[in-house]
Scaffold this motif. Structure first.
Motif, PDB file in Angstrom:
ATOM      1  N   ASN A 100      -9.737  48.513  19.498  1.00 42.38           N
ATOM      2  CA  ASN A 100      -9.604  48.370  20.950  1.00 42.38           C
ATOM      3  C   ASN A 100      -8.173  48.614  21.445  1.00 42.38           C
ATOM      4  N   GLY A 101      -7.398  49.353  20.675  1.00 41.06           N
ATOM      5  CA  GLY A 101      -6.020  49.636  21.082  1.00 41.06           C
ATOM      6  C   GLY A 101      -5.957  50.617  22.252  1.00 41.06           C
ATOM      7  N   VAL A 102      -4.920  50.461  23.061  1.00 44.40           N
ATOM      8  CA  VAL A 102      -4.725  51.350  24.216  1.00 44.40           C
ATOM      9  C   VAL A 102      -3.231  51.669  24.303  1.00 44.40           C
ATOM     10  N   ALA A 103      -2.891  52.946  24.442  1.00 46.33           N
ATOM     11  CA  ALA A 103      -1.489  53.333  24.645  1.00 46.33           C
ATOM     12  C   ALA A 103      -1.397  54.096  25.956  1.00 46.33           C
ATOM     13  N   VAL A 104      -0.551  53.604  26.851  1.00 43.03           N
ATOM     14  CA  VAL A 104      -0.407  54.244  28.163  1.00 43.03           C
ATOM     15  C   VAL A 104       0.893  55.040  28.193  1.00 43.03           C
ATOM     16  N   ASP A 105       0.808  56.282  28.657  1.00 45.72           N
ATOM     17  CA  ASP A 105       1.998  57.110  28.885  1.00 45.72           C
ATOM     18  C   ASP A 105       2.219  57.109  30.399  1.00 45.72           C
ATOM     19  N   THR A 106       3.190  56.332  30.843  1.00 47.03           N
ATOM     20  CA  THR A 106       3.350  56.161  32.288  1.00 47.03           C
ATOM     21  C   THR A 106       3.859  57.443  32.959  1.00 47.03           C
ATOM     22  N   ALA A 107       4.667  58.222  32.232  1.00 45.66           N
ATOM     23  CA  ALA A 107       5.182  59.458  32.830  1.00 45.66           C
ATOM     24  C   ALA A 107       4.050  60.471  33.013  1.00 45.66           C
ATOM     25  N   ALA A 147      -2.514  49.264  31.756  1.00 46.19           N
ATOM     26  CA  ALA A 147      -2.229  50.257  32.800  1.00 46.19           C
ATOM     27  C   ALA A 147      -1.858  49.612  34.137  1.00 46.19           C
ATOM     28  N   ALA A 148      -2.530  48.519  34.492  1.00 43.64           N
ATOM     29  CA  ALA A 148      -2.323  47.938  35.827  1.00 43.64           C
ATOM     30  C   ALA A 148      -0.872  47.531  36.080  1.00 43.64           C
ATOM     31  N   PRO A 149      -0.190  46.908  35.101  1.00 38.30           N
ATOM     32  CA  PRO A 149       1.213  46.553  35.373  1.00 38.30           C
ATOM     33  C   PRO A 149       2.083  47.761  35.686  1.00 38.30           C
ATOM     34  N   ALA A 150       1.652  48.948  35.252  1.00 37.20           N
ATOM     35  CA  ALA A 150       2.416  50.175  35.555  1.00 37.20           C
ATOM     36  C   ALA A 150       1.915  50.832  36.835  1.00 37.20           C
ATOM     37  N   GLY A 151       1.023  50.160  37.562  1.00 35.33           N
ATOM     38  CA  GLY A 151       0.510  50.741  38.808  1.00 35.33           C
ATOM     39  C   GLY A 151      -0.419  51.909  38.562  1.00 35.33           C
ATOM     40  N   LEU A 152      -1.098  51.880  37.426  1.00 36.54           N
ATOM     41  CA  LEU A 152      -2.010  52.967  37.079  1.00 36.54           C
ATOM     42  C   LEU A 152      -3.409  52.408  36.862  1.00 36.54           C
ATOM     43  N   LEU A 153      -4.389  53.120  37.406  1.00 41.23           N
ATOM     44  CA  LEU A 153      -5.767  52.614  37.403  1.00 41.23           C
ATOM     45  C   LEU A 153      -6.662  53.559  36.600  1.00 41.23           C
ATOM     46  N   PRO A 154      -7.389  53.026  35.615  1.00 40.09           N
ATOM     47  CA  PRO A 154      -8.380  53.871  34.932  1.00 40.09           C
ATOM     48  C   PRO A 154      -9.621  54.017  35.807  1.00 40.09           C
ATOM     49  N   PRO A 155     -10.441  55.038  35.557  1.00 39.19           N
ATOM     50  CA  PRO A 155     -11.634  55.239  36.394  1.00 39.19           C
ATOM     51  C   PRO A 155     -12.755  54.280  36.016  1.00 39.19           C
ATOM     52  N   VAL A 156     -12.535  53.011  36.282  1.00 38.64           N
ATOM     53  CA  VAL A 156     -13.409  51.928  35.842  1.00 38.64           C
ATOM     54  C   VAL A 156     -14.621  51.801  36.776  1.00 38.64           C
ATOM     55  N   GLY A 157     -15.712  51.216  36.256  1.00 39.37           N
ATOM     56  CA  GLY A 157     -16.902  50.991  37.063  1.00 39.37           C
ATOM     57  C   GLY A 157     -16.919  49.600  37.663  1.00 39.37           C
ATOM     58  N   SER A 158     -18.119  49.098  37.908  1.00 39.16           N
ATOM     59  CA  SER A 158     -18.234  47.836  38.640  1.00 39.16           C
ATOM     60  C   SER A 158     -17.740  46.646  37.831  1.00 39.16           C
ATOM     61  N   THR A 159     -17.622  46.806  36.508  1.00 39.70           N
ATOM     62  CA  THR A 159     -17.052  45.726  35.693  1.00 39.70           C
ATOM     63  C   THR A 159     -16.227  46.323  34.558  1.00 39.70           C
ATOM     64  N   SER A 160     -15.051  45.755  34.318  1.00 37.68           N
ATOM     65  CA  SER A 160     -14.205  46.256  33.229  1.00 37.68           C
ATOM     66  C   SER A 160     -14.640  45.683  31.889  1.00 37.68           C
ATOM     67  N   ASP A 161     -15.738  44.925  31.881  1.00 35.62           N
ATOM     68  CA  ASP A 161     -16.274  44.371  30.638  1.00 35.62           C
ATOM     69  C   ASP A 161     -16.963  45.452  29.798  1.00 35.62           C
ATOM     70  N   VAL A 162     -17.302  46.552  30.441  1.00 33.31           N
ATOM     71  CA  VAL A 162     -18.039  47.641  29.775  1.00 33.31           C
ATOM     72  C   VAL A 162     -17.092  48.406  28.839  1.00 33.31           C
ATOM     73  N   GLY A 163     -17.645  48.964  27.769  1.00 34.90           N
ATOM     74  CA  GLY A 163     -16.848  49.758  26.836  1.00 34.90           C
ATOM     75  C   GLY A 163     -16.403  51.077  27.473  1.00 34.90           C
ATOM     76  N   ALA A 164     -15.123  51.423  27.283  1.00 38.49           N
ATOM     77  CA  ALA A 164     -14.591  52.631  27.923  1.00 38.49           C
ATOM     78  C   ALA A 164     -15.248  53.896  27.367  1.00 38.49           C
ATOM     79  N   THR A 165     -15.495  53.934  26.063  1.00 33.66           N
ATOM     80  CA  THR A 165     -16.020  55.167  25.466  1.00 33.66           C
ATOM     81  C   THR A 165     -17.473  55.416  25.845  1.00 33.66           C
ATOM     82  N   GLY A 166     -18.331  54.387  25.719  1.00 31.87           N
ATOM     83  CA  GLY A 166     -19.738  54.568  26.074  1.00 31.87           C
ATOM     84  C   GLY A 166     -19.876  55.008  27.523  1.00 31.87           C
ATOM     85  N   TYR A 167     -19.033  54.440  28.358  1.00 27.36           N
ATOM     86  CA  TYR A 167     -19.044  54.751  29.790  1.00 27.36           C
ATOM     87  C   TYR A 167     -18.552  56.179  30.045  1.00 27.36           C
ATOM     88  N   ALA A 168     -17.387  56.504  29.487  1.00 26.29           N
ATOM     89  CA  ALA A 168     -16.793  57.822  29.799  1.00 26.29           C
ATOM     90  C   ALA A 168     -17.576  58.968  29.162  1.00 26.29           C
TER      91      ALA A 168
END
Ligand SMILES: Cc1cc2nc3c(=O)[nH]c(=O)nc-3n(C[C@H](O)[C@H](O)[C@H](O)COP(=O)(O)OP(=O)(O)OC[C@H]3O[C@@H](n4cnc5c(N)ncnc54)[C@H](O)[C@@H]3O)c2cc1C
Length: 480
Positions: free
Chosen positions: A126-133, A152-173
């Protein structure tokens, strides 16, 4: 760490090794039991470099349970993958067993139980690496959107999330992914830049628009039919806050409010995405119109003024920091038994609005749950820079039915009620849907096919034959 130690200790007691797994017979819970005597835990650990659980192991029950408790799965073995190499090794070894291979992250989207399968549980990756630039995130195959938001949120960046962030990013995307900002930014899969995938032959491949472009096209829509995603890279959207929340209308005012809402959607800008949710609980019935606007509160308030003029009894629309996006939809995060169904609507004229109201409005006696009608169009309708298997982009609305099953013997009647709703909606439905919202129960070819255009389906089929001729990855909405 202590949890890891306890699992490793448990493995020592299992008494299994790689050799018999690699030559094991066909599917069925009995296979794992029969194989146990011929394998050793040390061989398994050496081969998989991770954790393997078998029926009877202490953590087996916890690790086979998914979010949707409608499904009680009995896999032959569970691999708790920690690295891409664990996944590749599991797929290679799984290939020798004859067992189907299932990949799961959270169990939000289970539609076929992983019975007799090798279940690759991605939860720990479940690791995530954000490149803010670059405004991108590299997301591991088992991460939830909440893991991505946390970085991502602390850097002011939003992923294309659905109605709940509880969902898995890969299955969703990889199922398209219908974000709450989708009319502004499109499907989540449109924003995917690259994918690392273990294909059914056990090879770890890097997919981009230029490299393995066929697979890059297919996985964005065809999901786990083509293997296990170990990570993917996706664009993040610049937004520290959004203007969003819900406008609530009591049952008695809901029909009029819905008519006004649909009229409003026809001129709403692409900066606003909204959902009309007919919500039934045993004690209440309300229409909740949820909105998410990308931009300032002043501009957002101007945009939704016609909705406010419909006189909601409560109004929670305000500036929402993106870290708190889940508060807009308030989707429960407790695992439950759920039945879902869906369908796309082309467009809605006045007669079509009445069809919707008759099917899901509060005049109809329906079980507890929610009937969401999401506003599509906008960026959802635009083709992505790199083509994908997500088609059917011309629909203006998406119906999503979700009903909790309070006890197992209620499942049949709830499923029947959902089918009745779809039948009643038939005059406005296109007969298609999107992959992430495919139904829980109907995994027939006709049902799965409805998530794709005819030409995309044919291309998916030929790629499936090329990359997974034995259909090992079939514990899903299967392309076959
Ligand atoms: C409460 C709720 C709210 C939802 N809201 C939305 C929404 O707003 N928008 C939307 O589009 N969808 C939504 N969904 C649907 C959700 O996106 C799908 O069910 C999605 O497939 C869930 O993925 P998961 O990994 O969480 O679930 P899982 O059940 O673990 O996996 C679901 C599917 O994804 C595959 N998969 C998971 N991880 C991997 C991997 N690493 N590699 C390959 N395949 C993988 C699985 O094989 C399976 O086919 C919602 C679902 C629920 C239950």
């Amino acid at each position: 760490m202590s949890e890891q130690v306890s699992r490793r200790t448990a493995l020592k007691a299992v008494g299994m090794g790689v050799a018999a797994l690699a030559v094991g017979a066909g599917p069925g819970a009995g296979v794992a039991t029969a194989a146990r005597g011929r394998l050793t835990a040390d061989d398994l650990r050496t081969a998989l470099g991770g954790k393997v659980l078998f029926p009877g192991d202490p953590d087996y029950d916890a690790e086979r349970a998914g979010f949707n408790t409608l499904f009680q799965q009995s896999p032959n073995a569970i691999v708790l993958a920690q690295t891409p190499q664990d996944v590749a090794t599991a797929v290679r070894i799984g290939g020798g067993t004859g067992w189907p291979i299932a990949v799961q992250a959270t169990g939000h989207g289970i539609c076929v139980p992983a019975d007799g399968a090798l279940l690759i549980n991605m939860r720990e990756m479940n690791g995530v690496a954000v490149d803010t630039a670059a405004r991108t995130a590299r997301i591991s195959g088992g991460a939830r959107w909440s893991d991505v938001l946390a970085v991502a949120a602390p850097a002011g960046l939003l992923p294309p999330v659905g109605s709940t962030s509880d969902v898995g990013a890969t299955g969703y995307a990889t199922g398209g992914g219908v974000p709450v900002l989708g009319r502004t930014y499109g499907f989540a899969s449109d924003r995917v830049r690259s994918i690392e995938l273990v294909t059914p032959d056990g090879r770890l491949r890097c997919l981009t628009p230029q490299r393995e472009s066929d697979l890059f096209w297919a996985v964005r829509g065809g999901g786990s039919n083509f293997g296990a995603v170990t990570s993917f890279e996706i664009d993040l959207l610049p937004a520290a806050t959004v203007y969003g929340g819900g406008l609530v209308f009591p049952a008695a005012a809901s029909a009029q409010a819905y008519r006004g809402y649909v009229e409003w959607t026809k001129t709403a800008s692409d900066r606003i995405t909204s959902v009309a949710s007919f919500i039934r609980t045993p004690t209440s019935q309300v229409l909740r119109i949820e909105v998410v606007y990308v931009g300032s509160a002043t501009d957002g308030a101007a945009e939704i003024a016609p909705l406010r003029a419909l006189n909601p009894v409560s109004d929670s629309v305000t500036d929402v920091p993106i870290a708190q996006l889940d508060t807009i939809f308030n989707v429960p995060t407790k695992p439950t038994a759920n039945l879902v169904e869906s369908g796309l609507i082309g467009t809605l004229d006045a007669a079509g609005v009445e069809v919707v109201l008759n099917a899901v409005g509060f005049g109809a006696a329906l079980p507890s749950g929610v009937a969401e009608i999401r506003h599509m169009g906008g960026a959802f309708s635009r083709p992505p820079a790199a083509p994908s298997a997500i088609g059917n982009r011309d629909a203006q609305y998406l119906v999503f039915l979700s009903n909790t099953v309070p006890q197992p013997d209620a499942a049949g009647s709830i499923e029947q009620a959902q089918q009745t709703i779809l039948t009643n909606l038939a005059p406005v439905l296109t007969g298609r849907t999107v992959p992430t919202f495919l139904g829980t129960v109907d995994t027939s070819v006709a049902a799965v096919r409805s998530a794709y255009t005819d030409s995309d389906w044919n291309r998916l089929l030929s790629l499936k034959h090329a990359y997974d001729p034995a259909n090992r990855f079939r514990i899903n909405h299967n392309i076959r």
